[in-house]
Design an enzyme around this catalytic site. Structure first.
Site, PDB file in Angstrom:
ATOM      1  N   ASP A   1      57.096  -0.334   2.851  1.00  0.00           N
ATOM      2  CA  ASP A   1      57.613  -1.885   2.108  1.00  0.00           C
ATOM      3  C   ASP A   1      57.670  -2.797   1.925  1.00  0.00           C
ATOM      4  O   ASP A   1      58.368  -3.553   1.595  1.00  0.00           O
ATOM      5  CB  ASP A   1      59.116  -1.827   3.951  1.00  0.00           C
ATOM      6  CG  ASP A   1      59.547   0.147   4.155  1.00  0.00           C
ATOM      7  OD1 ASP A   1      60.479  -0.206   3.293  1.00  0.00           O
ATOM      8  OD2 ASP A   1      59.752  -0.225   5.310  1.00  0.00           O
TER       9      ASP A   1
ATOM     10  N   ASP B   1      63.853   5.109  -2.115  1.00  0.00           N
ATOM     11  CA  ASP B   1      63.307   3.795  -1.706  1.00  0.00           C
ATOM     12  C   ASP B   1      62.472   3.219  -2.481  1.00  0.00           C
ATOM     13  O   ASP B   1      62.280   2.059  -2.576  1.00  0.00           O
ATOM     14  CB  ASP B   1      63.966   3.261   0.396  1.00  0.00           C
ATOM     15  CG  ASP B   1      64.574   4.093   0.698  1.00  0.00           C
ATOM     16  OD1 ASP B   1      64.861   5.524   0.173  1.00  0.00           O
ATOM     17  OD2 ASP B   1      65.525   4.321   1.763  1.00  0.00           O
TER      18      ASP B   1
END
Ligand code: GLY
Length: 426
Positions: A146, A206
């Site tokens: 992330d 994602d």
């Protein structure tokens, strides 16, 4: 004093006929207006929406959010993962505070940079700088994919707006950390380390969002390594994540030794073969952004196909804010995901600048989504601790963040508003 005397016209045949005629016309007009407003539902004409109104509303709300967050942190300074530095949502009627290692920690600083860009007000610059600094330690955290969400939303926007060389160094160091998670055999960056009993080498849709930082790192350094990894990751994603109708799975589990696909899952969606709304939005945004850097037609084609899947979907509501999963069992009695609409609106604005023959269509759909979010999904003034939007869904199967504000919904909502202003040259 006002004259209250009301004149009554003398009754005659001509007046009666013309009255009936006008009455019928009036009725017809009412019926057509009613039909029109029902078919467009709440996706009102974006021309009615004042961008300055959005900025004023967001300024007031976000100032409140910062104040509420700072006092909540004073009362609750840390948790087991580290000191609280940012905010993610509302849980149990309280602000859900987060340490820098949470995947959402970059969105608040990113929002503050956007507010600075929108207003040129030094207040936002100071806040953005201060709150970006708290995220810096993440640049060496190799336990997560992330990195783009955390470092690029905060430091990436900061560098774009200030050209501070320290911000540049953080982006490059973070990119070096992120590429340690790349596996050449798989041709992708590993997403999660958790749930190792389920997946050996999970790659989630994602993850497309983290490529923006890598593309930028190649531009900043002249070293193609980041760019090459990002392109290969995007190609592997096209090959393995997407179904024939251009909907996407959430998680592909690979065998890291030989690159074989072991699982096709939709962890945060309704079931494995379903289309989780935010996953589709991440995919669209990711491929639009990948085309921006690479100008390779394969990525633009993919973005357009994903947009088509979403925009033509029979279960996309007329206000253009999707249910949390396109295949959720009890539609229309299912929670919406405003975050998916905000991400999609922002992506569609950019897509509208890339496809001249469909530019008006993509721009109009983005306008409608943005207007819909602002008109019908925003917090009441002073409510929700200062979050901008409500009605997002984070992880329904995990039973948390359902029909609630989420910081990334606010981030992409403001990014979309900013993109709209830039496109319109205001
Ligand atoms: N990246 C995690 C999520 O979209 O919920």
């Amino acid at each position: 004093m006002k004259n209250h005397h009301i004149k009554c016209p003398a009754p005659n045949q001509y007046t009666d006929i013309s009255r009936s005629f006008y009455f019928v016309i009036f009725l017809l007009l009412c019926v057509s207006l009613l039909t029109l407003s029902c078919s467009k539902s709440v996706a009102q004409n974006v021309d009615d929406m004042q961008s300055s109104e959005i900025i004023e509303f967001s300024s007031d709300q976000l100032k409140q959010l910062l104040k509420e967050m700072d006092s909540a942190i004073l009362e609750n300074p840390s948790e087991h993962r580290g000191p609280h530095v940012s905010v993610r949502s509302i849980r149990d009627n309280q602000l859900f505070l987060i340490p820098s290692r949470d995947w959402t920690s970059g969105f608040l600083p990113g929002l503050l940079w956007y507010m600075y860009e929108l207003t040129d007000d030094n207040y936002w610059l100071v806040e953005a700088r201060n709150r970006t600094a708290y995220i810096a330690r993440e640049r060496i955290n190799a336990s997560t994919h992330d990195m783009g969400f955390k470092i690029y939303c905060s430091f990436g926007n900061g560098y774009r707006l200030t050209e501070d060389p320290y911000y540049r160094d953080v982006i490059i160091e973070a990119s070096n950390t992120l590429i340690t998670r790349y596996n050449e055999t798989v041709g992708a960056i590993r997403s999660w380390d958790h749930n190792s009993d389920k997946w050996d080498f999970p790659v989630i849709i994602d993850n497309m969002m983290n490529l923006e930082m890598l593309f930028r790192a190649s531009e900043l350094t002249g070293d193609p390594v980041y760019n090459d990894i990002a392109i290969q990751h995007a190609r592997t994603t096209i090959e393995q994540h997407f179904r024939d109708d251009f909907s996407t799975y959430h998680v592909i589990g690979f065998n890291p030794e030989n690159g074989e696909v072991m699982q096709r899952h939709t962890h945060q969606g309704a079931f494995h073969e379903s289309s989780w709304a935010r996953g589709q939005a991440w995919g669209l945004y990711g491929f639009v952004m990948t085309y921006r850097f690479t100008e390779l037609q394969e990525f633009l084609n993919q973005a357009e196909k994903i947009a088509e899947f979403m925009l033509d979907h029979p279960r996309l509501p007329s206000d253009l804010v999707p249910y949390w999963d396109y295949d959720a069992e009890n539609i229309p009695n299912e929670p919406r995901d405003a975050s998916a609409a905000a991400i999609t609106a922002s992506a569609l604005y950019e897509l509208s600048t890339m496809v001249p023959e469909k530019s008006d269509y993509y721009k109009q759909m983005a306008d409608k989504m943005l207007a819909s979010l602002y008109n019908n999904y925003r917090s009441a003034k002073g409510e929700n601790f200062g979050f901008l939007l409500e009605h997002s869904t984070g992880h329904l199967p995990g039973d948390h963040e359902i029909d609630t504000p989420l910081i990334y919904a606010d981030y992409y909502f403001i990014e979309a508003a900013l993109r709209k202003l830039k496109i319109e040259g205001i």
